[in-house]
Design a protein around this motif. Structure first.
Motif, PDB file in Angstrom:
ATOM      1  N   TRP A  81       6.451 -76.149  32.096  1.00 16.83           N
ATOM      2  CA  TRP A  81       5.187 -76.832  31.413  1.00 16.83           C
ATOM      3  C   TRP A  81       5.515 -77.691  30.425  1.00 16.83           C
ATOM      4  O   TRP A  81       4.506 -78.308  30.187  1.00 16.83           O
ATOM      5  CB  TRP A  81       4.487 -75.706  31.077  1.00 16.83           C
ATOM      6  CG  TRP A  81       4.800 -74.569  29.951  1.00 16.83           C
ATOM      7  CD1 TRP A  81       4.878 -74.809  28.645  1.00 16.83           C
ATOM      8  CD2 TRP A  81       5.760 -73.416  30.198  1.00 16.83           C
ATOM      9  NE1 TRP A  81       5.688 -74.032  27.972  1.00 16.83           N
ATOM     10  CE2 TRP A  81       6.158 -73.023  28.988  1.00 16.83           C
ATOM     11  CE3 TRP A  81       6.150 -72.802  31.221  1.00 16.83           C
ATOM     12  CZ2 TRP A  81       6.980 -71.695  28.777  1.00 16.83           C
ATOM     13  CZ3 TRP A  81       6.855 -71.515  31.156  1.00 16.83           C
ATOM     14  CH2 TRP A  81       7.283 -71.253  29.750  1.00 16.83           C
ATOM     15  N   LYS A  82       6.810 -77.847  30.044  1.00 14.09           N
ATOM     16  CA  LYS A  82       7.303 -78.855  29.096  1.00 14.09           C
ATOM     17  C   LYS A  82       7.599 -80.108  29.645  1.00 14.09           C
ATOM     18  O   LYS A  82       7.647 -81.438  29.126  1.00 14.09           O
ATOM     19  CB  LYS A  82       8.185 -78.432  28.005  1.00 14.09           C
ATOM     20  CG  LYS A  82       7.765 -77.077  27.080  1.00 14.09           C
ATOM     21  CD  LYS A  82       8.467 -76.593  25.900  1.00 14.09           C
ATOM     22  CE  LYS A  82       7.967 -75.766  25.220  1.00 14.09           C
ATOM     23  NZ  LYS A  82       8.985 -75.163  24.226  1.00 14.09           N
ATOM     24  N   ARG A 131       7.275 -81.282  33.136  1.00 15.41           N
ATOM     25  CA  ARG A 131       7.005 -80.954  34.608  1.00 15.41           C
ATOM     26  C   ARG A 131       7.070 -82.161  35.473  1.00 15.41           C
ATOM     27  O   ARG A 131       7.479 -81.978  36.385  1.00 15.41           O
ATOM     28  CB  ARG A 131       5.312 -80.756  34.473  1.00 15.41           C
ATOM     29  CG  ARG A 131       4.784 -80.233  35.634  1.00 15.41           C
ATOM     30  CD  ARG A 131       3.156 -80.120  35.714  1.00 15.41           C
ATOM     31  NE  ARG A 131       2.630 -79.784  36.842  1.00 15.41           N
ATOM     32  CZ  ARG A 131       1.445 -79.800  37.456  1.00 15.41           C
ATOM     33  NH1 ARG A 131       0.522 -80.006  36.659  1.00 15.41           N
ATOM     34  NH2 ARG A 131       0.928 -79.466  38.661  1.00 15.41           N
ATOM     35  N   THR A 163      12.056 -76.245  30.767  1.00 14.76           N
ATOM     36  CA  THR A 163      11.065 -75.686  30.746  1.00 14.76           C
ATOM     37  C   THR A 163       9.946 -76.096  31.386  1.00 14.76           C
ATOM     38  O   THR A 163       9.567 -77.258  31.100  1.00 14.76           O
ATOM     39  CB  THR A 163      10.478 -75.260  29.310  1.00 14.76           C
ATOM     40  OG1 THR A 163      11.484 -74.665  28.579  1.00 14.76           O
ATOM     41  CG2 THR A 163       9.413 -74.479  28.937  1.00 14.76           C
ATOM     42  N   TYR A 190       0.528 -72.355  31.743  1.00 13.69           N
ATOM     43  CA  TYR A 190       1.020 -72.094  30.502  1.00 13.69           C
ATOM     44  C   TYR A 190       1.143 -70.645  30.367  1.00 13.69           C
ATOM     45  O   TYR A 190       0.135 -70.057  30.059  1.00 13.69           O
ATOM     46  CB  TYR A 190       0.494 -72.857  29.255  1.00 13.69           C
ATOM     47  CG  TYR A 190       0.798 -74.323  29.336  1.00 13.69           C
ATOM     48  CD1 TYR A 190       1.386 -74.934  28.188  1.00 13.69           C
ATOM     49  CD2 TYR A 190       0.231 -75.238  30.170  1.00 13.69           C
ATOM     50  CE1 TYR A 190       1.540 -76.237  28.211  1.00 13.69           C
ATOM     51  CE2 TYR A 190       0.283 -76.710  30.051  1.00 13.69           C
ATOM     52  CZ  TYR A 190       1.149 -77.023  28.928  1.00 13.69           C
ATOM     53  OH  TYR A 190       1.298 -78.530  29.010  1.00 13.69           O
ATOM     54  N   ILE A 231       3.446 -70.434  36.815  1.00  3.90           N
ATOM     55  CA  ILE A 231       4.190 -70.713  35.628  1.00  3.90           C
ATOM     56  C   ILE A 231       5.338 -71.288  35.819  1.00  3.90           C
ATOM     57  O   ILE A 231       5.653 -72.266  35.302  1.00  3.90           O
ATOM     58  CB  ILE A 231       4.322 -69.399  34.768  1.00  3.90           C
ATOM     59  CG1 ILE A 231       3.138 -69.012  34.345  1.00  3.90           C
ATOM     60  CG2 ILE A 231       5.034 -69.518  33.647  1.00  3.90           C
ATOM     61  CD1 ILE A 231       2.954 -67.537  33.557  1.00  3.90           C
ATOM     62  N   GLY A 274       5.048 -74.899  36.638  1.00  2.00           N
ATOM     63  CA  GLY A 274       4.650 -75.798  35.784  1.00  2.00           C
ATOM     64  C   GLY A 274       3.325 -76.052  35.714  1.00  2.00           C
ATOM     65  O   GLY A 274       2.708 -76.641  34.898  1.00  2.00           O
ATOM     66  N   LYS A 313       0.935 -63.636  30.117  1.00  2.00           N
ATOM     67  CA  LYS A 313      -0.210 -64.306  30.346  1.00  2.00           C
ATOM     68  C   LYS A 313      -1.321 -63.336  30.371  1.00  2.00           C
ATOM     69  O   LYS A 313      -1.487 -62.500  31.293  1.00  2.00           O
ATOM     70  CB  LYS A 313       0.010 -64.945  31.767  1.00  2.00           C
ATOM     71  CG  LYS A 313      -0.949 -66.119  32.061  1.00  2.00           C
ATOM     72  CD  LYS A 313      -1.169 -67.231  31.029  1.00  2.00           C
ATOM     73  CE  LYS A 313      -2.407 -67.819  31.392  1.00  2.00           C
ATOM     74  NZ  LYS A 313      -2.408 -69.033  30.573  1.00  2.00           N
TER      75      LYS A 313
END
Length: 264
Positions: A87-88, A90, A85, A73, A67, A70, A9
């Motif tokens: 952030w996908k 949340r 996952t 990204y 991260i 969530g 990141k």
């Protein structure tokens, strides 16, 4: 439970010198610096573990937590928590996690704490019977009593932090992220918070990821530490093994020297 692999990141940060001339120049032609917050961070955490995630200010601890919860990204890498996952997915992910940021509040400032709890119950769609069971248990274990009838703004820091922890557990999360949960607390409040964290880990098998600069928190709560500096994992191991290998004095020297070397 938690699988993190090669997380990266970066942040784009504006820079300028002091003075009016520099301010005008930056307004016309702003200069930026790329900060590598995380560089190929990898680790695995099993269900029911309590892990100390430690490092100096700016090392990337809070970025990792955000991260995994969530909020942020990553630029690249993999993070899978309970098969999701963050952030996908949340919306479903947040049902399984609780997050406490020591310097930020999830309680509404001007209303009694119990009303914030009830609103969080509705947000997480916790059944009334389950909510009453959880809230009664949390009030007893955290010794909240009449505190919950008081507006958040009138609470002391120690009282508020105990309420923050209770708020994060209303929906029975499987994972609890604690980012500086004892910051600014007096010794008695710290002991109360530590005892409660150990209790929920033992009774509910809640996985706990703790970020803190307080070595007593680490020693009291965790058996494993992950040391991060300048966005890189420097050390990942069992705390008792490290003490036995180096003895307590040398472990402190190693950690302090790594802090200094990787201080941002």
């Amino acid at each position: 439970m938690i699988e993190v692999k090669d997380l990266c990141k970066t942040f784009k940060v504006s820079k300028r010198n002091n003075g009016l001339k520099a301010a005008v120049k930056s307004f016309i032609n702003r200069e930026y610096e790329i900060v590598n917050a995380l560089k190929n961070v990898s680790f695995n955490i099993k269900e029911g573990e309590m892990v100390g995630y430690i490092g100096p200010n700016g090392a990337g601890k809070s970025t990792t937590i955000k991260i995994m919860s969530g909020i942020l990204y990553p630029d690249s890498g993999k993070c899978v928590i309970n098969g999701r996952t963050p952030w996908k997915d949340r919306k479903n992910h947040v049902k399984d996690i609780g997050v406490v940021f020591g310097q930020r509040s999830q309680l509404w400032w001007d209303v009694p704490v119990i009303e914030s709890f009830q609103l969080l119950k509705d947000i997480y769609k916790v059944p009334q019977s389950q909510y009453e069971k959880n809230i009664n248990e949390l009030i007893e274990l955290l010794n909240l009593g009449d505190i919950v009838k008081t507006p958040t703004r009138q609470l002391s820091l120690g009282q508020r932090m105990r309420c923050e922890i209770a708020a994060s557990l209303i929906h029975n999360p499987k994972i609890l992220f604690l980012d500086e949960p004892t910051i600014g607390l007096d010794s008695i409040s710290k002991i109360a918070v530590r005892d409660f964290i150990k209790e929920i880990n033992k009774e509910r098998k809640t996985t706990v990821i703790l970020t803190t600069h307080d070595t007593q928190d680490i020693d009291a709560l965790t058996k494993r530490i992950i040391l991060i500096g300048k966005g890189q994992v420097l050390l990942d191991g069992n705390l008792d093994d490290l003490k036995e290998k180096f003895n307590s004095t040398k472990v402190e020297e190693v950690v302090v020297s790594l802090y200094k070397e990787f201080q941002i």
